[in-house]
Design a protein around this motif. Sequence first.
Motif, mmCIF file in Angstrom:
data_model
loop_
_atom_site.group_PDB
_atom_site.id
_atom_site.type_symbol
_atom_site.label_atom_id
_atom_site.label_comp_id
_atom_site.label_asym_id
_atom_site.label_seq_id
_atom_site.Cartn_x
_atom_site.Cartn_y
_atom_site.Cartn_z
ATOM 1 N N GLY A 1 0.805 -1.215 0.000
ATOM 2 C CA GLY A 1 0.000 0.000 0.000
ATOM 3 C C GLY A 1 0.835 1.261 0.000
ATOM 4 N N SER A 2 2.122 1.152 0.331
ATOM 5 C CA SER A 2 3.009 2.321 0.338
ATOM 6 C C SER A 2 3.738 2.513 -0.985
ATOM 7 N N LEU A 3 3.627 1.530 -1.884
ATOM 8 C CA LEU A 3 4.277 1.657 -3.186
ATOM 9 C C LEU A 3 3.466 2.602 -4.076
ATOM 10 N N ARG A 4 4.146 3.498 -4.751
ATOM 11 C CA ARG A 4 3.457 4.500 -5.564
ATOM 12 C C ARG A 4 2.996 3.951 -6.912
ATOM 13 N N THR A 5 3.680 2.940 -7.428
ATOM 14 C CA THR A 5 3.391 2.488 -8.793
ATOM 15 C C THR A 5 2.956 1.034 -8.864
ATOM 16 N N CYS A 6 2.584 0.456 -7.720
ATOM 17 C CA CYS A 6 2.128 -0.941 -7.707
ATOM 18 C C CYS A 6 0.805 -1.073 -8.459
ATOM 19 N N ILE A 7 0.710 -2.072 -9.334
ATOM 20 C CA ILE A 7 -0.543 -2.354 -10.038
ATOM 21 C C ILE A 7 -1.379 -3.224 -9.107
ATOM 22 N N HIS B 1 8.850 -17.952 -21.982
ATOM 23 C CA HIS B 1 7.461 -17.540 -22.183
ATOM 24 C C HIS B 1 7.376 -16.012 -22.219
ATOM 25 N N TYR B 2 6.210 -15.508 -22.626
ATOM 26 C CA TYR B 2 5.941 -14.075 -22.661
ATOM 27 C C TYR B 2 4.916 -13.727 -21.583
ATOM 28 N N GLY B 3 5.015 -12.520 -21.043
ATOM 29 C CA GLY B 3 3.997 -12.010 -20.141
ATOM 30 C C GLY B 3 2.796 -11.506 -20.928
ATOM 31 N N PRO B 4 1.720 -11.101 -20.232
ATOM 32 C CA PRO B 4 0.486 -10.731 -20.920
ATOM 33 C C PRO B 4 0.474 -9.332 -21.519
ATOM 34 N N THR B 5 1.344 -8.410 -21.047
ATOM 35 C CA THR B 5 1.249 -7.022 -21.492
ATOM 36 C C THR B 5 2.570 -6.285 -21.304
ATOM 37 N N ASN B 6 2.691 -5.158 -22.003
ATOM 38 C CA ASN B 6 3.893 -4.321 -21.868
ATOM 39 C C ASN B 6 3.650 -3.075 -21.009
ATOM 40 N N ILE B 7 2.479 -2.974 -20.349
ATOM 41 C CA ILE B 7 2.187 -1.778 -19.561
ATOM 42 C C ILE B 7 2.794 -1.855 -18.160
ATOM 43 N N ARG B 8 3.447 -2.947 -17.834
ATOM 44 C CA ARG B 8 3.983 -3.114 -16.494
ATOM 45 C C ARG B 8 5.480 -3.398 -16.523
ATOM 46 N N ILE B 9 6.109 -3.180 -15.384
ATOM 47 C CA ILE B 9 7.485 -3.607 -15.131
ATOM 48 C C ILE B 9 7.414 -4.639 -14.012
ATOM 49 N N ARG B 10 8.063 -5.748 -14.201
ATOM 50 C CA ARG B 10 8.098 -6.763 -13.149
ATOM 51 C C ARG B 10 9.344 -6.525 -12.294
ATOM 52 N N CYS B 11 9.124 -6.428 -11.000
ATOM 53 C CA CYS B 11 10.218 -6.151 -10.067
ATOM 54 C C CYS B 11 10.482 -7.392 -9.216
ATOM 55 N N MET C 1 8.249 -10.828 -5.762
ATOM 56 C CA MET C 1 7.896 -10.282 -7.070
ATOM 57 C C MET C 1 6.683 -9.375 -6.949
ATOM 58 N N VAL C 2 6.759 -8.187 -7.563
ATOM 59 C CA VAL C 2 5.628 -7.268 -7.578
ATOM 60 C C VAL C 2 5.603 -6.544 -8.925
ATOM 61 N N ASP C 3 4.406 -6.335 -9.460
ATOM 62 C CA ASP C 3 4.243 -5.665 -10.748
ATOM 63 C C ASP C 3 4.025 -4.176 -10.552
ATOM 64 N N LEU C 4 4.837 -3.363 -11.235
ATOM 65 C CA LEU C 4 4.767 -1.910 -11.178
ATOM 66 C C LEU C 4 4.366 -1.367 -12.541
ATOM 67 N N TRP C 5 3.807 -0.168 -12.562
ATOM 68 C CA TRP C 5 3.443 0.455 -13.830
ATOM 69 C C TRP C 5 4.683 0.824 -14.634
ATOM 70 N N HIS C 6 4.603 0.635 -15.945
ATOM 71 C CA HIS C 6 5.640 1.136 -16.851
ATOM 72 C C HIS C 6 5.690 2.653 -16.664
ATOM 73 N N PRO C 7 6.881 3.242 -16.528
ATOM 74 C CA PRO C 7 6.965 4.680 -16.215
ATOM 75 C C PRO C 7 6.367 5.590 -17.273
ATOM 76 N N ASN C 8 6.218 5.108 -18.506
ATOM 77 C CA ASN C 8 5.688 5.950 -19.581
ATOM 78 C C ASN C 8 4.186 5.786 -19.790
ATOM 79 N N VAL C 9 3.507 5.060 -18.892
ATOM 80 C CA VAL C 9 2.049 5.000 -18.921
ATOM 81 C C VAL C 9 1.541 6.148 -18.055
ATOM 82 N N ALA C 10 0.824 7.099 -18.663
ATOM 83 C CA ALA C 10 0.380 8.300 -17.966
ATOM 84 C C ALA C 10 -0.688 7.975 -16.919
ATOM 85 N N ALA C 11 -0.888 8.917 -15.988
ATOM 86 C CA ALA C 11 -1.851 8.707 -14.903
ATOM 87 C C ALA C 11 -3.266 8.466 -15.433
ATOM 88 N N ALA C 12 -3.673 9.240 -16.452
ATOM 89 C CA ALA C 12 -5.019 9.058 -17.023
ATOM 90 C C ALA C 12 -5.149 7.678 -17.668
#
Length: 336
Positions: free
Chosen positions: A222-228, A250-260, A312-323
């Motif tokens: 809950g303290s992570l700013r970009t956690c999906i 294998h491939y992941g499902p999308t490119n909108i995230r960064i896996r940490c 492991m935690v999934d974070l937003w790709h930095p270039n995905v805008a807030a909207a």
Amino acid sequence: DWSWSLDGLRDFIATGIQSFRDCNATALVAVACLLVLFVWYCYHVGREQPRAYATVNALMQSAEANGVQNGFVYCQSPECVRCSHHDGLNQKLYHNLQEYAKRYSWSGMGRIHKGIREQGRYLNSRPSIQKPEVFFLPDLPTTPYFSRDTQKHDVELLERNFQTILCEFETLYKAFSNCSLPQGWKMNSTPSGEWFTFYLVNQGMCVPRNCRRCPRTYRLLGSLRTCIGNNVFGNACISVLSPGTVIAEHYGPTNIRIRCHLGLKTPSNCELVVGGEPQCWAEGRCLLFDDSFLHTAFHEGAPEEGPRVVFMVDLWHPNVAAAERQALDFIFAPGR
């Protein structure tokens, strides 16, 4: 006594009416306008969708309502976007986007609209090195690995809490001495060896029983700013590879995230390969990568070295805008 009470009530009402008559008309209009605005605001807030990251209790309640088996959430909907591949997927995504735009706005939806409209072409024409299986957002910078500064706040927060996460894992892992697969753990298929995961959040849904066993780690999310945390592409888990384990490419499902990956236990001869580029984990350090690239992992260390363990935690790709994040949370909400 009754007479006194009625006289007092009559005087009070008369005083109120006289006060109302003495009020300035402009002030009364202003008060009425403020009251109308307050009622409108309450109505508007009541219709709002939840914020991107729900509270601990709200997530737990939603997960319990949707069913938990052995501490692990299983998809129960044949229409799940994350798990189903069918011809009507694009139409379903476009319908969700239209519904979002009607409630909010089309502003900032250009890339998402473009991606949904031409999703089939994007996925089919992608080079084999990067081919997300479900959703591709166009015009995002692509690279197999990301620097730590990409999500500096969240990386530093996870690394500062390394010992906390490690201690809760070690408590969990003691259960393996009593049975082959303790409650809450999931065994994944691999060409060789054993790969276990312990989910706190699985496809955007909290796993209540598991979270209660790792309370400090879960609160940390809950303290992570970009956690999906509120769509099907978001996960948080402890991942364990036994010696001799290979995870198939294998491939992941999308490119909108960064896996940490935060390294908890990292024996020698363990490696992650993303887009053909190898990297090694380090204890107490985060490794960021785009799992929509072809990737694999293996543990070729000796049995006495023990398992490789990461949080492991999934974070937003930095270039995905807030909207765009808000819209994608709506479009890919669990169960939508």
